[in-house]
Design a protein around this motif. Structure first.
Motif, PDB file in Angstrom:
ATOM      1  N   HIS A   1      88.133  -1.362  39.951  1.00 29.94           N
ATOM      2  CA  HIS A   1      89.113  -1.025  39.937  1.00 29.94           C
ATOM      3  C   HIS A   1      89.598   0.010  40.607  1.00 29.94           C
ATOM      4  O   HIS A   1      91.053   0.353  41.260  1.00 29.94           O
ATOM      5  CB  HIS A   1      89.585  -0.888  38.600  1.00 29.94           C
ATOM      6  CG  HIS A   1      89.511  -2.258  37.610  1.00 29.94           C
ATOM      7  ND1 HIS A   1      90.221  -3.202  37.904  1.00 29.94           N
ATOM      8  CD2 HIS A   1      88.653  -2.264  36.805  1.00 29.94           C
ATOM      9  CE1 HIS A   1      89.980  -4.297  36.967  1.00 29.94           C
ATOM     10  NE2 HIS A   1      88.918  -3.770  36.210  1.00 29.94           N
ATOM     11  N   GLY A   2      88.811   1.027  40.926  1.00 28.40           N
ATOM     12  CA  GLY A   2      89.119   2.243  41.810  1.00 28.40           C
ATOM     13  C   GLY A   2      88.309   2.555  43.074  1.00 28.40           C
ATOM     14  O   GLY A   2      87.549   3.556  43.066  1.00 28.40           O
ATOM     15  N   ARG A   3      88.438   1.848  43.768  1.00 32.45           N
ATOM     16  CA  ARG A   3      87.675   1.690  45.150  1.00 32.45           C
ATOM     17  C   ARG A   3      87.643   2.839  45.856  1.00 32.45           C
ATOM     18  O   ARG A   3      86.466   3.495  46.149  1.00 32.45           O
ATOM     19  CB  ARG A   3      88.047   0.463  46.050  1.00 32.45           C
ATOM     20  CG  ARG A   3      87.931  -0.765  45.445  1.00 32.45           C
ATOM     21  CD  ARG A   3      88.204  -1.791  46.421  1.00 32.45           C
ATOM     22  NE  ARG A   3      89.510  -1.923  46.890  1.00 32.45           N
ATOM     23  CZ  ARG A   3      90.107  -2.511  47.909  1.00 32.45           C
ATOM     24  NH1 ARG A   3      89.354  -3.155  48.372  1.00 32.45           N
ATOM     25  NH2 ARG A   3      91.551  -2.202  48.191  1.00 32.45           N
ATOM     26  N   THR A   4      88.768   3.359  46.062  1.00 29.88           N
ATOM     27  CA  THR A   4      88.700   4.984  46.724  1.00 29.88           C
ATOM     28  C   THR A   4      88.192   5.955  46.011  1.00 29.88           C
ATOM     29  O   THR A   4      87.414   6.457  46.507  1.00 29.88           O
ATOM     30  CB  THR A   4      90.355   5.219  46.971  1.00 29.88           C
ATOM     31  OG1 THR A   4      90.807   4.274  48.195  1.00 29.88           O
ATOM     32  CG2 THR A   4      90.224   6.538  47.988  1.00 29.88           C
ATOM     33  N   PHE A   5      88.645   5.916  44.622  1.00 27.03           N
ATOM     34  CA  PHE A   5      88.017   7.015  43.906  1.00 27.03           C
ATOM     35  C   PHE A   5      86.659   6.890  43.826  1.00 27.03           C
ATOM     36  O   PHE A   5      85.693   7.766  43.691  1.00 27.03           O
ATOM     37  CB  PHE A   5      88.492   6.973  42.620  1.00 27.03           C
ATOM     38  CG  PHE A   5      88.124   8.081  41.712  1.00 27.03           C
ATOM     39  CD1 PHE A   5      88.639   9.401  41.786  1.00 27.03           C
ATOM     40  CD2 PHE A   5      87.729   7.961  40.350  1.00 27.03           C
ATOM     41  CE1 PHE A   5      88.547  10.393  41.057  1.00 27.03           C
ATOM     42  CE2 PHE A   5      87.255   8.823  39.552  1.00 27.03           C
ATOM     43  CZ  PHE A   5      87.953  10.356  39.886  1.00 27.03           C
ATOM     44  N   PHE A   6      86.127   5.441  43.337  1.00 29.28           N
ATOM     45  CA  PHE A   6      84.572   5.370  43.404  1.00 29.28           C
ATOM     46  C   PHE A   6      83.750   5.466  44.491  1.00 29.28           C
ATOM     47  O   PHE A   6      82.546   6.381  44.461  1.00 29.28           O
ATOM     48  CB  PHE A   6      84.206   3.633  42.984  1.00 29.28           C
ATOM     49  CG  PHE A   6      83.076   3.388  42.890  1.00 29.28           C
ATOM     50  CD1 PHE A   6      82.286   3.854  41.685  1.00 29.28           C
ATOM     51  CD2 PHE A   6      82.343   2.526  43.959  1.00 29.28           C
ATOM     52  CE1 PHE A   6      80.977   3.412  41.369  1.00 29.28           C
ATOM     53  CE2 PHE A   6      80.815   2.528  43.740  1.00 29.28           C
ATOM     54  CZ  PHE A   6      80.267   2.717  42.481  1.00 29.28           C
ATOM     55  N   LEU A   7      84.644   5.549  45.710  1.00 29.16           N
ATOM     56  CA  LEU A   7      83.505   5.878  46.921  1.00 29.16           C
ATOM     57  C   LEU A   7      83.505   7.306  47.181  1.00 29.16           C
ATOM     58  O   LEU A   7      82.183   7.622  47.514  1.00 29.16           O
ATOM     59  CB  LEU A   7      84.476   5.345  48.239  1.00 29.16           C
ATOM     60  CG  LEU A   7      83.945   5.647  49.699  1.00 29.16           C
ATOM     61  CD1 LEU A   7      82.426   5.079  49.970  1.00 29.16           C
ATOM     62  CD2 LEU A   7      84.773   5.002  50.876  1.00 29.16           C
ATOM     63  N   ALA A   8      84.585   7.818  46.844  1.00 27.02           N
ATOM     64  CA  ALA A   8      84.356   9.646  46.814  1.00 27.02           C
ATOM     65  C   ALA A   8      83.163  10.064  45.755  1.00 27.02           C
ATOM     66  O   ALA A   8      82.656  10.891  45.777  1.00 27.02           O
ATOM     67  CB  ALA A   8      85.630  10.247  46.280  1.00 27.02           C
ATOM     68  N   THR A   9      83.141   9.455  44.529  1.00 26.61           N
ATOM     69  CA  THR A   9      82.273   9.771  43.468  1.00 26.61           C
ATOM     70  C   THR A   9      80.768   9.501  44.093  1.00 26.61           C
ATOM     71  O   THR A   9      79.883  10.229  43.653  1.00 26.61           O
ATOM     72  CB  THR A   9      82.255   8.939  42.269  1.00 26.61           C
ATOM     73  OG1 THR A   9      82.134   7.425  42.430  1.00 26.61           O
ATOM     74  CG2 THR A   9      83.941   9.177  41.662  1.00 26.61           C
ATOM     75  N   ARG A  10      80.512   8.737  45.036  1.00 23.83           N
ATOM     76  CA  ARG A  10      79.393   8.560  45.536  1.00 23.83           C
ATOM     77  C   ARG A  10      78.790   9.922  46.214  1.00 23.83           C
ATOM     78  O   ARG A  10      77.644  10.085  46.647  1.00 23.83           O
ATOM     79  CB  ARG A  10      79.233   7.388  46.595  1.00 23.83           C
ATOM     80  CG  ARG A  10      79.735   6.096  45.895  1.00 23.83           C
ATOM     81  CD  ARG A  10      78.863   5.474  44.716  1.00 23.83           C
ATOM     82  NE  ARG A  10      77.508   5.567  45.087  1.00 23.83           N
ATOM     83  CZ  ARG A  10      76.785   5.333  44.075  1.00 23.83           C
ATOM     84  NH1 ARG A  10      77.073   5.578  42.636  1.00 23.83           N
ATOM     85  NH2 ARG A  10      75.625   5.052  44.187  1.00 23.83           N
ATOM     86  N   LEU A  11      79.677  10.670  46.540  1.00 26.22           N
ATOM     87  CA  LEU A  11      79.308  12.003  47.217  1.00 26.22           C
ATOM     88  C   LEU A  11      78.780  13.131  46.202  1.00 26.22           C
ATOM     89  O   LEU A  11      78.407  14.338  46.871  1.00 26.22           O
ATOM     90  CB  LEU A  11      80.351  12.580  48.076  1.00 26.22           C
ATOM     91  CG  LEU A  11      80.979  11.430  48.798  1.00 26.22           C
ATOM     92  CD1 LEU A  11      82.111  12.083  49.780  1.00 26.22           C
ATOM     93  CD2 LEU A  11      80.014  10.832  50.080  1.00 26.22           C
ATOM     94  N   LEU A  12      78.813  12.737  44.823  1.00 27.01           N
ATOM     95  CA  LEU A  12      78.586  13.644  43.897  1.00 27.01           C
ATOM     96  C   LEU A  12      77.008  13.420  43.779  1.00 27.01           C
ATOM     97  O   LEU A  12      76.367  12.389  43.969  1.00 27.01           O
ATOM     98  CB  LEU A  12      79.245  13.333  42.684  1.00 27.01           C
ATOM     99  CG  LEU A  12      80.809  13.737  42.603  1.00 27.01           C
ATOM    100  CD1 LEU A  12      81.086  13.151  41.024  1.00 27.01           C
ATOM    101  CD2 LEU A  12      81.112  15.238  42.641  1.00 27.01           C
ATOM    102  N   SER A  13      76.420  14.441  43.224  1.00 24.11           N
ATOM    103  CA  SER A  13      75.072  14.358  42.717  1.00 24.11           C
ATOM    104  C   SER A  13      74.971  13.297  41.701  1.00 24.11           C
ATOM    105  O   SER A  13      75.746  13.021  40.898  1.00 24.11           O
ATOM    106  CB  SER A  13      74.472  15.582  42.247  1.00 24.11           C
ATOM    107  OG  SER A  13      75.067  15.831  41.151  1.00 24.11           O
ATOM    108  N   PRO A  14      74.031  12.450  41.567  1.00 24.20           N
ATOM    109  CA  PRO A  14      73.841  11.396  40.552  1.00 24.20           C
ATOM    110  C   PRO A  14      73.838  11.821  39.127  1.00 24.20           C
ATOM    111  O   PRO A  14      74.425  11.217  38.333  1.00 24.20           O
ATOM    112  CB  PRO A  14      72.289  10.806  40.416  1.00 24.20           C
ATOM    113  CG  PRO A  14      71.932  11.256  42.104  1.00 24.20           C
ATOM    114  CD  PRO A  14      72.761  12.449  42.501  1.00 24.20           C
TER     115      PRO A  14
END
Length: 291
Positions: A18-31
């Protein structure tokens, strides 16, 4: 998979869907940081679905029940709701302020019976709970290089900028739900009322008065982004690429509204997938270097 791991996986799936843009940005965080962000997103999504999905026969009661289940989960009592299980773990693990969830739910309740806002101050009271607290939620997860309270104004501003962007992008969809999230005093200054907005929605074309009002609000929102982006340097270095990427992608929605000459009534303005990836890839490099 343990119950807690499954709960976090459920939140991650909701964020991805549901939050594609936000989810894409979270991929830049450490696991290690991602699960908490997914849990917070999952909770916000849970409340939003009660208010806006149209499937609840008693949304006010459902919000009350959600708040009670949240309090139970935060108190360590068992909960069958995976989002609340993950959220309670996130709150304990990162030391989040539980009172902020009450602020958020108060704004969700406003959506049940408030259909317009007379001025920016009134809209700001709604945005405080619906968006600014989200930025503040995330600070303990991201980490800061200054005392957290010093970073809170910029974090709140970024949440406000995202929400104002949503209001401009989604004005047509919000009208379909009977709501106007554009401040009434600004609209009136340009000779715009609900009837005029509804006519634009019906025809799919923006008229000149509405265009001028939207341009004014776009300029206001750009100024909020400038306030917010000045605070990115206050975050832990490893979190900055994620937040900078999210800010860049959301601000680009504004850019596209401007490029479309504020024609937001016939179709939803989006940032294409290719462009999102073009912004995210450099952010990924920066995130890897910051770890």
């Amino acid at each position: 998979m343990t119950d807690l791991a499954a709960a976090y996986a459920h939140c991650r799936e909701s964020n991805a869907r549901h939050g594609r843009t936000f989810f894409l940005a979270t991929r830049l965080l450490s696991p290690a940081r991602r699960p908490a962000v997914h849990a917070l997103y999952g909770f916000a999504r849970l409340a939003d679905e009660i208010v806006d999905s149209g499937t609840s026969a008693d949304p006010a009661g459902d919000l009350d029940r959600l708040e009670k289940r949240l309090h139970d989960a935060l108190a360590g009592r068992p909960t069958p709701e995976p989002v609340l299980l993950a959220l309670a773990d996130t709150v304990r693990r990162h030391g989040l302020d539980p009172g902020l969830f009450g602020d958020f739910l108060a704004s969700m309740r406003m959506d049940l019976d408030v259909v317009s806002y007379p001025d920016m101050a009134a809209l700001g009271r709604y945005v405080r709970g619906s968006a600014e607290v989200v930025g503040i939620w995330l600070l303990p997860v991201f980490g800061t290089v200054v005392p957290r309270t010093e970073a809170e104004p910029a974090a709140a501003a970024l949440g406000r900028a995202f929400q104002l962007t949503n209001f401009l992008r989604d004005v047509a969809e919000d009208l379909d739900r009977g709501r106007v999230y554009l401040p009434g005093d600004v609209l009136a200054a340009y000779g715009v009322d609900r009837e005029r907005l509804t006519r634009c929605r019906r025809t799919g074309r923006v008229d000149e008065r509405v265009r001028r009002a939207l341009r004014h609000l776009v300029a206001v929102t750009y100024a909020v982004y400038r306030e917010a982006e000045a605070g990115i340097c206050l975050l832990a270095p490893s979190a900055r690429p994620c937040v900078r990427t999210a800010a860049t992608l959301y601000r680009e929605i504004l850019d596209r509204i401007v490029a479309a000459d504020c024609e937001v009534f016939a179709r939803r303005v989006v940032v294409p997938t290719g462009r999102r990836l073009a912004v995210a890839v450099p952010g990924l490099v920066g995130a890897l270097l910051a770890r």
